[in-house]
Design a protein around this motif. Structure first.
Motif, PDB file in Angstrom:
ATOM      1  N   ASP A 149     -17.375   7.267  -5.223  1.00 55.27           N
ATOM      2  CA  ASP A 149     -18.306   8.395  -5.345  1.00 55.27           C
ATOM      3  C   ASP A 149     -19.150   8.290  -6.614  1.00 55.27           C
ATOM      4  OD1 ASP A 149     -17.552   9.547  -2.947  1.00 55.27           O
ATOM      5  OD2 ASP A 149     -15.963  10.727  -3.856  1.00 55.27           O
ATOM      6  N   GLY A 150     -19.648   7.092  -6.899  1.00 51.97           N
ATOM      7  CA  GLY A 150     -20.527   6.897  -8.039  1.00 51.97           C
ATOM      8  C   GLY A 150     -19.831   6.704  -9.362  1.00 51.97           C
ATOM      9  N   GLN A 151     -18.505   6.827  -9.394  1.00 50.87           N
ATOM     10  CA  GLN A 151     -17.753   6.648 -10.637  1.00 50.87           C
ATOM     11  C   GLN A 151     -17.096   5.281 -10.662  1.00 50.87           C
ATOM     12  OE1 GLN A 151     -14.472   9.380 -11.307  1.00 50.87           O
ATOM     13  NE2 GLN A 151     -13.480   7.862 -12.625  1.00 50.87           N
ATOM     14  N   ARG A 152     -17.307   4.582 -11.747  1.00 48.34           N
ATOM     15  CA  ARG A 152     -16.669   3.279 -11.901  1.00 48.34           C
ATOM     16  C   ARG A 152     -15.183   3.461 -12.186  1.00 48.34           C
ATOM     17  NH1 ARG A 152     -18.622  -2.106 -15.049  1.00 48.34           N
ATOM     18  NH2 ARG A 152     -16.581  -3.075 -15.326  1.00 48.34           N
ATOM     19  N   ILE A 153     -14.354   2.750 -11.395  1.00 50.52           N
ATOM     20  CA  ILE A 153     -12.911   2.775 -11.597  1.00 50.52           C
ATOM     21  C   ILE A 153     -12.562   1.550 -12.431  1.00 50.52           C
ATOM     22  CG2 ILE A 153     -10.663   2.856 -10.484  1.00 50.52           C
ATOM     23  CD1 ILE A 153     -12.418   5.278  -9.939  1.00 50.52           C
ATOM     24  N   GLY A 154     -12.263   1.775 -13.700  1.00 55.41           N
ATOM     25  CA  GLY A 154     -12.185   0.660 -14.616  1.00 55.41           C
ATOM     26  C   GLY A 154     -10.827   0.353 -15.166  1.00 55.41           C
ATOM     27  N   THR A 155      -9.794   1.053 -14.757  1.00 52.62           N
ATOM     28  CA  THR A 155      -8.475   0.767 -15.317  1.00 52.62           C
ATOM     29  C   THR A 155      -7.655  -0.030 -14.327  1.00 52.62           C
ATOM     30  OG1 THR A 155      -7.560   2.816 -14.447  1.00 52.62           O
ATOM     31  CG2 THR A 155      -8.481   2.891 -16.656  1.00 52.62           C
ATOM     32  N   ASP A 156      -6.976  -1.035 -14.834  1.00 52.95           N
ATOM     33  CA  ASP A 156      -6.045  -1.797 -14.023  1.00 52.95           C
ATOM     34  C   ASP A 156      -5.071  -2.491 -14.950  1.00 52.95           C
ATOM     35  OD1 ASP A 156      -4.920  -2.585 -11.700  1.00 52.95           O
ATOM     36  OD2 ASP A 156      -6.305  -4.202 -11.291  1.00 52.95           O
ATOM     37  N   VAL A 157      -3.981  -2.936 -14.410  1.00 54.03           N
ATOM     38  CA  VAL A 157      -2.940  -3.568 -15.199  1.00 54.03           C
ATOM     39  C   VAL A 157      -2.475  -4.819 -14.468  1.00 54.03           C
ATOM     40  CG1 VAL A 157      -2.123  -1.514 -16.378  1.00 54.03           C
ATOM     41  CG2 VAL A 157      -1.264  -2.029 -14.111  1.00 54.03           C
ATOM     42  N   PRO A 158      -1.888  -5.799 -15.174  1.00 56.37           N
ATOM     43  CA  PRO A 158      -1.503  -7.057 -14.532  1.00 56.37           C
ATOM     44  C   PRO A 158      -0.319  -6.878 -13.604  1.00 56.37           C
ATOM     45  CG  PRO A 158      -0.706  -6.986 -16.778  1.00 56.37           C
ATOM     46  CD  PRO A 158      -1.566  -5.768 -16.600  1.00 56.37           C
ATOM     47  N   GLN A 159      -0.305  -7.635 -12.539  1.00 59.93           N
ATOM     48  CA  GLN A 159       0.829  -7.663 -11.628  1.00 59.93           C
ATOM     49  C   GLN A 159       1.767  -8.771 -12.084  1.00 59.93           C
ATOM     50  OE1 GLN A 159       0.618  -5.281  -8.944  1.00 59.93           O
ATOM     51  NE2 GLN A 159      -0.875  -4.697 -10.464  1.00 59.93           N
ATOM     52  N   SER A 160       2.461  -8.551 -13.171  1.00 56.52           N
ATOM     53  CA  SER A 160       3.361  -9.514 -13.811  1.00 56.52           C
ATOM     54  C   SER A 160       2.549 -10.630 -14.452  1.00 56.52           C
ATOM     55  CB  SER A 160       4.369 -10.096 -12.812  1.00 56.52           C
ATOM     56  OG  SER A 160       3.784 -11.094 -12.008  1.00 56.52           O
ATOM     57  N   LEU A 161       3.218 -11.654 -14.917  1.00 58.99           N
ATOM     58  CA  LEU A 161       2.561 -12.734 -15.643  1.00 58.99           C
ATOM     59  C   LEU A 161       1.559 -13.494 -14.794  1.00 58.99           C
ATOM     60  CD1 LEU A 161       5.649 -14.173 -17.530  1.00 58.99           C
ATOM     61  CD2 LEU A 161       3.763 -12.909 -18.544  1.00 58.99           C
ATOM     62  N   ILE A 162       1.764 -13.542 -13.480  1.00 57.01           N
ATOM     63  CA  ILE A 162       0.905 -14.358 -12.632  1.00 57.01           C
ATOM     64  C   ILE A 162      -0.461 -13.740 -12.449  1.00 57.01           C
ATOM     65  CG2 ILE A 162       2.802 -15.404 -11.352  1.00 57.01           C
ATOM     66  CD1 ILE A 162       2.441 -13.354  -9.200  1.00 57.01           C
ATOM     67  N   ILE A 183     -20.643  -9.050 -11.312  1.00 58.45           N
ATOM     68  CA  ILE A 183     -21.199 -10.399 -11.158  1.00 58.45           C
ATOM     69  C   ILE A 183     -21.146 -10.820  -9.697  1.00 58.45           C
ATOM     70  CG2 ILE A 183     -20.974 -12.806 -11.853  1.00 58.45           C
ATOM     71  CD1 ILE A 183     -19.723 -11.816 -14.464  1.00 58.45           C
ATOM     72  N   GLY A 184     -19.947 -10.771  -9.102  1.00 61.23           N
ATOM     73  CA  GLY A 184     -19.847 -11.061  -7.677  1.00 61.23           C
ATOM     74  C   GLY A 184     -20.488  -9.974  -6.840  1.00 61.23           C
ATOM     75  N   GLY A 185     -20.353  -8.721  -7.303  1.00 60.93           N
ATOM     76  CA  GLY A 185     -20.952  -7.615  -6.577  1.00 60.93           C
ATOM     77  C   GLY A 185     -20.269  -6.300  -6.889  1.00 60.93           C
ATOM     78  N   VAL A 186     -20.540  -5.312  -6.051  1.00 61.08           N
ATOM     79  CA  VAL A 186     -20.019  -3.957  -6.219  1.00 61.08           C
ATOM     80  C   VAL A 186     -19.460  -3.472  -4.887  1.00 61.08           C
ATOM     81  CG1 VAL A 186     -20.585  -1.553  -6.771  1.00 61.08           C
ATOM     82  CG2 VAL A 186     -21.669  -3.416  -8.048  1.00 61.08           C
ATOM     83  N   ILE A 187     -18.272  -2.888  -4.920  1.00 64.39           N
ATOM     84  CA  ILE A 187     -17.698  -2.210  -3.759  1.00 64.39           C
ATOM     85  C   ILE A 187     -17.738  -0.724  -4.051  1.00 64.39           C
ATOM     86  CG2 ILE A 187     -15.627  -1.878  -2.359  1.00 64.39           C
ATOM     87  CD1 ILE A 187     -14.836  -4.751  -3.057  1.00 64.39           C
ATOM     88  N   HIS A 188     -18.539   0.000  -3.292  1.00 70.78           N
ATOM     89  CA  HIS A 188     -18.732   1.431  -3.529  1.00 70.78           C
ATOM     90  C   HIS A 188     -18.120   2.218  -2.375  1.00 70.78           C
ATOM     91  CE1 HIS A 188     -21.694   4.933  -4.612  1.00 70.78           C
ATOM     92  NE2 HIS A 188     -20.419   5.233  -4.807  1.00 70.78           N
ATOM     93  N   VAL A 189     -17.061   2.952  -2.664  1.00 75.15           N
ATOM     94  CA  VAL A 189     -16.384   3.788  -1.666  1.00 75.15           C
ATOM     95  C   VAL A 189     -16.915   5.207  -1.791  1.00 75.15           C
ATOM     96  CG1 VAL A 189     -14.172   4.704  -0.907  1.00 75.15           C
ATOM     97  CG2 VAL A 189     -14.317   2.353  -1.758  1.00 75.15           C
ATOM     98  N   ILE A 190     -17.471   5.728  -0.716  1.00 75.67           N
ATOM     99  CA  ILE A 190     -18.032   7.080  -0.683  1.00 75.67           C
ATOM    100  C   ILE A 190     -17.134   7.937   0.198  1.00 75.67           C
ATOM    101  CG2 ILE A 190     -20.049   8.473  -0.083  1.00 75.67           C
ATOM    102  CD1 ILE A 190     -21.671   5.793  -0.432  1.00 75.67           C
ATOM    103  N   THR A 191     -16.598   8.996  -0.370  1.00 74.07           N
ATOM    104  CA  THR A 191     -15.617   9.802   0.349  1.00 74.07           C
ATOM    105  C   THR A 191     -16.274  10.965   1.085  1.00 74.07           C
ATOM    106  OG1 THR A 191     -15.153  11.191  -1.579  1.00 74.07           O
ATOM    107  CG2 THR A 191     -13.832   9.204  -1.309  1.00 74.07           C
ATOM    108  N   LYS A 192     -15.524  11.555   2.000  1.00 71.05           N
ATOM    109  CA  LYS A 192     -16.026  12.630   2.831  1.00 71.05           C
ATOM    110  C   LYS A 192     -16.056  13.954   2.075  1.00 71.05           C
ATOM    111  CE  LYS A 192     -14.231  10.543   7.087  1.00 71.05           C
ATOM    112  NZ  LYS A 192     -13.287  10.688   8.227  1.00 71.05           N
ATOM    113  N   THR A 193     -17.002  14.775   2.447  1.00 65.13           N
ATOM    114  CA  THR A 193     -17.084  16.150   1.958  1.00 65.13           C
ATOM    115  C   THR A 193     -16.742  17.084   3.112  1.00 65.13           C
ATOM    116  OG1 THR A 193     -18.775  15.602   0.326  1.00 65.13           O
ATOM    117  CG2 THR A 193     -18.598  17.909   0.983  1.00 65.13           C
ATOM    118  N   GLY A 194     -15.880  18.059   2.872  1.00 65.21           N
ATOM    119  CA  GLY A 194     -15.502  18.985   3.931  1.00 65.21           C
ATOM    120  C   GLY A 194     -16.705  19.670   4.541  1.00 65.21           C
ATOM    121  N   SER A 195     -16.787  19.656   5.868  1.00 59.01           N
ATOM    122  CA  SER A 195     -17.942  20.244   6.550  1.00 59.01           C
ATOM    123  C   SER A 195     -17.546  21.262   7.613  1.00 59.01           C
ATOM    124  CB  SER A 195     -18.787  19.145   7.203  1.00 59.01           C
ATOM    125  OG  SER A 195     -18.012  18.412   8.146  1.00 59.01           O
ATOM    126  N   HIS A 196     -16.300  21.209   8.103  1.00 59.81           N
ATOM    127  CA  HIS A 196     -15.845  22.145   9.126  1.00 59.81           C
ATOM    128  C   HIS A 196     -14.323  22.205   9.052  1.00 59.81           C
ATOM    129  CE1 HIS A 196     -15.731  18.127  10.921  1.00 59.81           C
ATOM    130  NE2 HIS A 196     -14.743  18.566  11.695  1.00 59.81           N
TER     131      HIS A 196
END
Length: 670
Positions: A130-143, A181-194
Motif C-alpha cells: 500500500d505504498g509503504q516500503r517494507i524494509g526490515t528483515d533478518v537472516p535465516q541463519s548463517l546461510i 535494482i531488480g525491481g519492485v513488488i507492490h502489494v495493494i490491499t483491499k478496502t472494505g466496500s460492503h
C-alpha cells in the motif's frame, strides 16, 4: 541488546503508542459526527453508494491503469516500464495459497529457499505494501548472508486481503530508493466496500491444513477489512524420491504460519481519508540438513516474527496527482536453534560431542519512519511529484554458542533521509518524457544520487515503445553491519545503472504481446577479503530479454506463454532460470474454472561441487487447479502441484524440490 525466547512477541514502543492514539482520535471524531447525522439516512446512503462506485481501489482495478511505475495512477500505454499485474480475480481463480505461488508464475521471477525474490536475475528487490516500503528483515541463519539478498516476502499478509500485485521489472531507485535494482513488488490491499465474511478451509498432502477468515464492511464514513489465518504442514516429500539423505539442505520437516491484518479507512470527504493498517505474521520452519563436508546433520528450527503498523493521511484523492503523509513502524525478529549429529556407519545418528547439544541465534530489526508525497498538475504538459522519506533503522543480534559462550552483536543504527522529484512531461499526444532524481543521505554510508530518465512513444492507442535509464544504489541490510558479522559484504554500498528497452502491443481486446530487454551492472571498486587470502568479487552484471504473449480464444478458453533469458558475468551468481518459460491454459464457463500452469527452465548448472548435489539442467513443472461454484456464495476447489513429480534445484540452491502434492478446499461467503 538482550533478547530471549520469552521475548518472541513484539513490545509496543513509543511509536506504536503514538499510532494507536492517532487512530483513536482520527476515527472517534468522525464517527461521532456520523452518529449525529444518522437521521439523514437516505442522503447518507446515496452518498456512500456514490463514494463506493468512485472508490479509487475500484478505479485501480482497470486493466489499463498502473500505480507503481510513477507512484501515481497512470495509463499503462503512457508508462515507460515493464509491469506485470496479478489481480484479485486471478488470485481467487487459482486459489493461490501464498505470494510465492502467485509470483512464481510471473515471467522472469523466482525465489530462493529463504523466500527472497529475484527479478531479472537480481536479488535486490523492494517490497511495497500500500505504498509503504517494507524494509526490515533478518537472516535465516548463517546461510542467509549472501550478497544478493533482499527483503523477504514473509511480510506479505493473507492472499485474501490482496486487491492486486504490481511487479515492476527494472530500476526504480528514484521513487523507491536503494535496492530497487531488480525491481519492485507492490502489494495493494483491499478496502472494505460492503458487508461480507468469507471462510476458506483446505487440507492436503503432508498433513497440510489451513483456515482463513476475512470480514469487511462499512459504517458511515468508516470501512474495514480484516483477514486472519492459520496454517500447518508436516514434512515434505521430495520429487522423484531423488533427495539424497545427506543433500546440503535435506528439506523442511514442517512449518506453521499465523497471520492477522487489519485495514481501517475513515473518509473525511471525497478527496481525503485516514488509513490505519496493522499486520502481524508468525511463521516457523523445521529442517534437517548438512552443515559441513564432514556430513554432520543438524536439526534446525527457524522462527520468524513480523509486525507492521502505519497511519496514513491521504489527500487530493481521485486526482491525477494524489498525495499522502505516513508514519509507520515495522519490526522483524528471527530466532533459530541448531542441534548437531554425526551419522554412524550403520546410518544412525549420534549427538556430536564436540559441538554439544545446540546453540541459538537471535536477530532483530526495527524501523520507524515518515513519508510524504505531493503532486501538482501544471497545465497540460507537466505532472510533478515530490516526496520526502526518513527512517530510523536499528538491528542487533545474540548468539548463544554450544559451549556456553554468549556473543552479543553491537546494535547497528542506520538513519536515512531522502528527497525525490519526478516530472511526467506529456510532450505530445504520443511522446512522454519522465526525468527524475533522488538524493539519499545515510549516517553510516554517506550521500547518494539516483537520477533516472525514461521516454515512452505511444504509436497508437494500443502500442507503446519505451526506454529507460536509471542510476542504482545497493546498500547492505542493517544486520550485515554488526560487529559480529563476517567482513564479507558487511558495510559497503554499491552503485551502478540499469537500462531497459521494450514495447507492448494489443492486436485487439483478446490478443496482446510484449517484449523487453535489460542490462544491469553495479558494484564497488574495492574487493572484500575473507581474511584467509580469498577475495570476494563485488561487481555484478545482469542482462536478459523477456517475451510474453496472451490470447483469449473465446468466452471460455484463454492462454498465455512467456520466455525469458537471463545471464550474469559474475561467477558467484547462480541464475536459477537462465532460460525460463511460462505457460498458462485457462478454462472458465462461470461455474467451472480449470487452470494448467507451467514453469519450465533450461541451461542451469546443477553441479554444486559435491557428488550428492547434482540437479537436472532443465525441468518442467506443471500445476493444475479446478474449482466449481456451487452457487454465488460457495465454491469447492482442488489443486495438484508438480504434476510430473519433477526434481530440480529449488531457487538455484542445493535444495531439492517438493514433490507432487494435492490440496482440497472450500470457500464460503456470507
Amino acid at each position: 541488546m538482550q533478547m530471549s525466547r520469552k521475548n518472541s512477541s513484539f513490545k509496543l514502543g513509543r511509536l506504536t503508542r503514538l499510532l494507536t492514539a492517532g487512530v483513536m482520535l482520527g476515527f472517534m471524531l468522525p464517527l461521532s459526527a456520523v452518529s449525529a447525522a444518522e437521521d439523514a439516512t437516505e442522503k447518507a446512503t446515496e452518498k456512500a453508494e456514490k463514494a463506493e462506485n468512485e472508490d479509487t481501489t475500484r478505479y485501480f482495478r482497470m486493466e489499463d491503469w498502473l500505480i507503481t511505475a510513477e507512484r501515481i495512477p497512470t495509463n499503462r500505454w503512457d508508462t515507460p516500464a515493464n509491469v506485470t499485474v496479478i489481480t484479485a480475480e486471478e488470485i481467487e481463480a487459482n486459489h493461490y495459497q501464498d505470494i510465492y505461488e502467485a509470483l512464481s508464475h510471473v515471467n522472469g521471477v523466482w525465489f530462493d529457499y529463504l523466500g527472497n525474490a529475484f527479478i531479472n536475475g537480481c536479488g535486490q528487490v523492494v517490497l511495497m505494501i500500500d505504498g509503504q516500503r517494507i524494509g526490515t528483515d533478518v537472516p535465516q541463519s548463517l546461510i542467509g548472508r549472501g550478497f544478493d539478498r533482499s527483503v523477504s516476502l514473509r511480510n506479505v499478509p493473507s492472499m485474501k486481503m490482496i486487491e492486486r500485485v504490481e511487479i515492476l521489472k527494472g530500476s526504480a531507485g528514484t521513487l523507491y530508493g536503494a535496492d530497487a535494482i531488480g525491481g519492485v513488488i507492490h502489494v495493494i490491499t483491499k478496502t472494505g466496500s460492503h458487508e461480507e465474511t468469507t471462510v476458506d478451509i483446505n487440507a492436503g498432502s503432508w498433513g497440510q491444513r489451513k483456515a482463513e477468515i476475512t470480514n469487511q464492511g462499512q459504517y458511515g464514513n468508516l470501512s474495514w477489512f480484516v483477514a486472519t489465518g492459520f496454517g500447518k504442514r508436516n514434512a515434505v516429500d521430495f520429487a522423484d524420491g531423488s533427495a539424497y539423505p545427506y543433500a546440503s539442505i535435506v528439506g523442511s520437516e514442517g512449518n506453521y504460519d499465523r497471520n492477522l491484518a487489519v485495514k481501517l479507512v475513515n473518509r473525511f470527504d471525497d478527496s481525503s481519508s485516514l488509513t490505519f493498517s496493522a499486520m502481524y505474521r508468525n511463521d516457523s520452519d523445521f529442517h534437517k540438513g548438512v552443515v559441513s563436508s564432514s556430513m554432520i546433520e543438524s536439526d534446525m528450527t527457524h522462527h520468524n516474527l513480523h509486525n507492521n503498523l502505519s497511519l496514513t493521511y491521504n489527500f487530493k484523492e481521485k486526482t491525477s496527482t494524489p498525495g499522502f503523509l505516513r508514519i509507520y513502524n515495522t519490526e522483524a525478529q528471527y530466532y533459530g536453534t541448531y542441534s548437531y549429529y554425526v551419522p554412524r556407519s550403520d546410518g544412525s545418528l549420534v549427538l556430536d560431542i564436540f559441538h554439544g547439544d545446540k546453540y541459538r541465534m537471535e536477530y532483530s530489526n526495527t524501523r520507524y519512519g515518515l513519508s510524504y508525497q505531493n503532486g501538482w498538475e501544471l497545465g497540460k504538459v507537466h505532472k510533478l511529484i515530490a516526496g520526502l522519506d526518513w527512517y530510523h533503522d536499528s538491528a542487533g543480534s545474540d548468539v548463544y554458542y554450544y559451549d556456553g559462550v554468549h556473543a552479543t552483536g553491537e546494535d547497528t543504527l542506520t538513519i536515512n533521509t531522502a528527497a525525490y522529484v519526478q516530472d511526467t512531461m506529456s510532450l505530445t499526444d504520443k511522446w512522454t518524457l519522465i526525468p527524475g532524481i533522488r538524493f539519499e543521505h545515510y549516517n553510516k554510508l554517506g550521500n547518494y544520487w539516483s537520477p533516472q530518465l525514461a521516454v515512452n512513444y505511444r504509436a497508437d492507442d494500443k502500442t507503446k515503445i519505451y526506454a529507460s535509464w536509471g542510476r542504482v544504489v545497493r546498500t547492505p541490510m542493517s544486520f550485515k553491519m554488526h560487529a559480529s558479522e563476517p567482513t564479507m559484504d558487511s558495510a559497503l554500498a554499491y552503485t551502478g545503472d540499469t537500462k531497459v528497452l521494450g514495447f507492448e502491443h494489443e492486436f485487439d481486446e483478446n490478443t496482446a504481446i510484449s517484449a523487453s530487454a535489460f542490462d544491469t551492472k553495479f558494484g564497488n571498486v574495492e574487493r572484500e577479503d575473507y581474511g584467509d587470502g580469498r577475495e570476494y568479487r563485488t561487481d555484478k552484471k545482469y542482462r536478459g530479454i523477456e517475451v510474453n504473449f496472451r490470447q483469449k480464444l473465446n468466452n471460455n478458453f484463454s492462454y498465455d506463454v512467456g520466455y525469458s533469458h537471463i545471464s550474469s558475468d559474475n561467477d558467484s551468481t547462480r541464475i536459477a532460470q537462465p532460460n525460463g518459460y511460462r505457460l498458462g491454459l485457462r478454462y472458465n464457463d462461470g461455474s467451472w474454472k480449470l487452470n494448467l500452469l507451467g514453469i519450465m527452465a533450461s541451461g542451469f548448472d546443477g553441479d554444486f561441487g559435491r557428488a550428492w548435489d547434482r540437479f537436472p539442467s532443465s525441468y518442467a513443472i506443471f500445476d493444475f487447479n479446478a474449482s466449481y461454484a456451487v452457487n454465488d456464495n460457495f465454491t469447492v476447489y482442488a489443486k495438484v502441484n508438480n504434476l510430473t513429480n519433477r526434481d530440480y534445484a529449488y531457487g538455484g540452491s542445493p535444495l531439492h524440490a517438493p514433490g507432487r502434492s494435492f490440496l482440497l478446499g472450500a470457500d464460503c461467503r456470507f
